[in-house]
Design an enzyme around this catalytic site. Structure first.
Site, short mmCIF file in Angstrom:
data_model
loop_
_atom_site.label_atom_id
_atom_site.label_comp_id
_atom_site.label_asym_id
_atom_site.label_seq_id
_atom_site.Cartn_x
_atom_site.Cartn_y
_atom_site.Cartn_z
N ARG A 101 2.54 -8.03 -0.78
CA ARG A 101 1.67 -7.21 -1.62
C ARG A 101 0.97 -6.12 -0.82
O ARG A 101 0.81 -6.24 0.40
CB ARG A 101 0.62 -8.08 -2.32
CG ARG A 101 -0.41 -8.70 -1.39
CD ARG A 101 -1.27 -9.73 -2.11
NE ARG A 101 -1.88 -9.22 -3.31
CZ ARG A 101 -3.02 -8.54 -3.34
NH1 ARG A 101 -3.67 -8.29 -2.19
NH2 ARG A 101 -3.54 -8.12 -4.46
N LEU A 102 0.60 -5.07 -1.55
CA LEU A 102 -0.31 -4.05 -1.04
C LEU A 102 -1.44 -3.95 -2.05
O LEU A 102 -1.21 -3.99 -3.27
CB LEU A 102 0.39 -2.69 -0.90
CG LEU A 102 1.40 -2.53 0.22
CD1 LEU A 102 2.01 -1.13 0.17
CD2 LEU A 102 0.78 -2.77 1.58
N ASP A 103 -2.67 -3.82 -1.57
CA ASP A 103 -3.81 -3.77 -2.46
C ASP A 103 -3.75 -2.55 -3.38
O ASP A 103 -3.07 -1.56 -3.11
CB ASP A 103 -5.11 -3.72 -1.65
CG ASP A 103 -5.30 -4.96 -0.79
OD1 ASP A 103 -4.89 -6.04 -1.24
OD2 ASP A 103 -5.83 -4.82 0.33
N TYR A 104 -4.52 -2.63 -4.46
CA TYR A 104 -4.62 -1.55 -5.44
C TYR A 104 -4.94 -0.22 -4.78
O TYR A 104 -4.38 0.82 -5.13
CB TYR A 104 -5.72 -1.93 -6.44
CG TYR A 104 -5.95 -0.95 -7.56
CD1 TYR A 104 -5.14 -0.95 -8.69
CD2 TYR A 104 -7.01 -0.04 -7.50
CE1 TYR A 104 -5.36 -0.06 -9.73
CE2 TYR A 104 -7.24 0.86 -8.54
CZ TYR A 104 -6.41 0.84 -9.64
OH TYR A 104 -6.64 1.72 -10.67
#
Length: 237
Positions: A101-104
């Site tokens: 994942r990559l943050d928002y």
């Protein structure tokens, strides 16, 4: 014959760990019989496998590299109705999902696939794949802070592994420093928390490399398929 959870992961049902949870919870049938044994082996070519009453089949595995902009959730769906990275993947017929994942509010390199075994290998900590970030932090980051990052930082969820930290340049006008940080772990908001811990909050964050993969030739919001050679190299790592 292969373990049932491996067949399911290869079919794009979910990660292998999630597939194990589906089996244990009694949601998987093989030839009409509920299987709850994790060691159970099946023949993907001959056995009929169902998850929640739906038959699965081996999918054609696909692999994509996305240059994620900020403002997108790294998820397949979002209960709050926010845009997800799948909204950027137009024309993809296969049921793909993000690898890690990559943050928002973080941009950069993100992989997507329907190959559960591949996703598991990429995200498992023991493989220690380089994850390279460029961060713009508040203030002039001094060498002492870089040394602390290289030694590892004590966070609320434990000590981080040593990172490779390099100061690239200081912007006199904005009073910010551009640094490059290479880590091997994948904790939640790890880079931001590490920089915060040494006194330099992150203003902007971008992942620019994963292992040998870079964003070269991929504009923000764009994506490209991985080559067969790239997939083979990643498996080898």
């Amino acid at each position: 014959m292969e373990r049932l959870q491996k067949i399911m992961a290869q079919a794009g049902v979910a990660s292998r760990r999630k597939c194990e949870e589906l089996i244990v919870s009694g949601r998987v049938k093989v030839n009409g019989v509920i299987i709850q044994e994790l060691g159970y082996k099946a023949d993907a070519a001959r056995d009929e496998i169902e998850v929640d009453g739906k038959k699965i089949a081996r999918e054609n595995h696909v692999y994509f590299l996305l240059n994620k902009p900020t403002g997108y959730i790294t998820s397949v769906t979002d209960p709050q109705g926010r845009k997800t990275v799948l909204d950027l993947m137009e024309g993809i017929e296969e049921r793909i999902y993000p690898v890690g994942r990559l943050d928002y509010d973080t941009s950069g390199l993100l992989l997507l696939t329907n190959d559960g075994e591949f996703a598991n290998r990429i995200t498992h900590p023991r493989h220690e794949l380089d994850k390279v970030y460029e961060a713009i932090v508040k203030g002039r980051m001094e060498e002492e802070a870089l040394i602390r990052l290289r030694q590892g930082i004590e966070l609320e969820d434990g000590m981080t592994a040593p990172a490779d930290a390099v100061r690239l340049r200081f912007n006199e006008k904005s009073k910010t420093t551009l640094i490059q940080l290479t880590i091997h772990e994948g904790r939640n908001r790890q880079v931001r928390r590490m920089c915060e811990a040494v006194g330099y909050p992150v203003r902007r964050l971008k992942r620019v490399r994963l292992a040998f993969l870079t964003l070269e030739g991929v504009p923000e919001g764009g994506y490209r398929p991985l080559t067969a050679e790239e997939v083979t190299r990643l498996y080898a790592l």
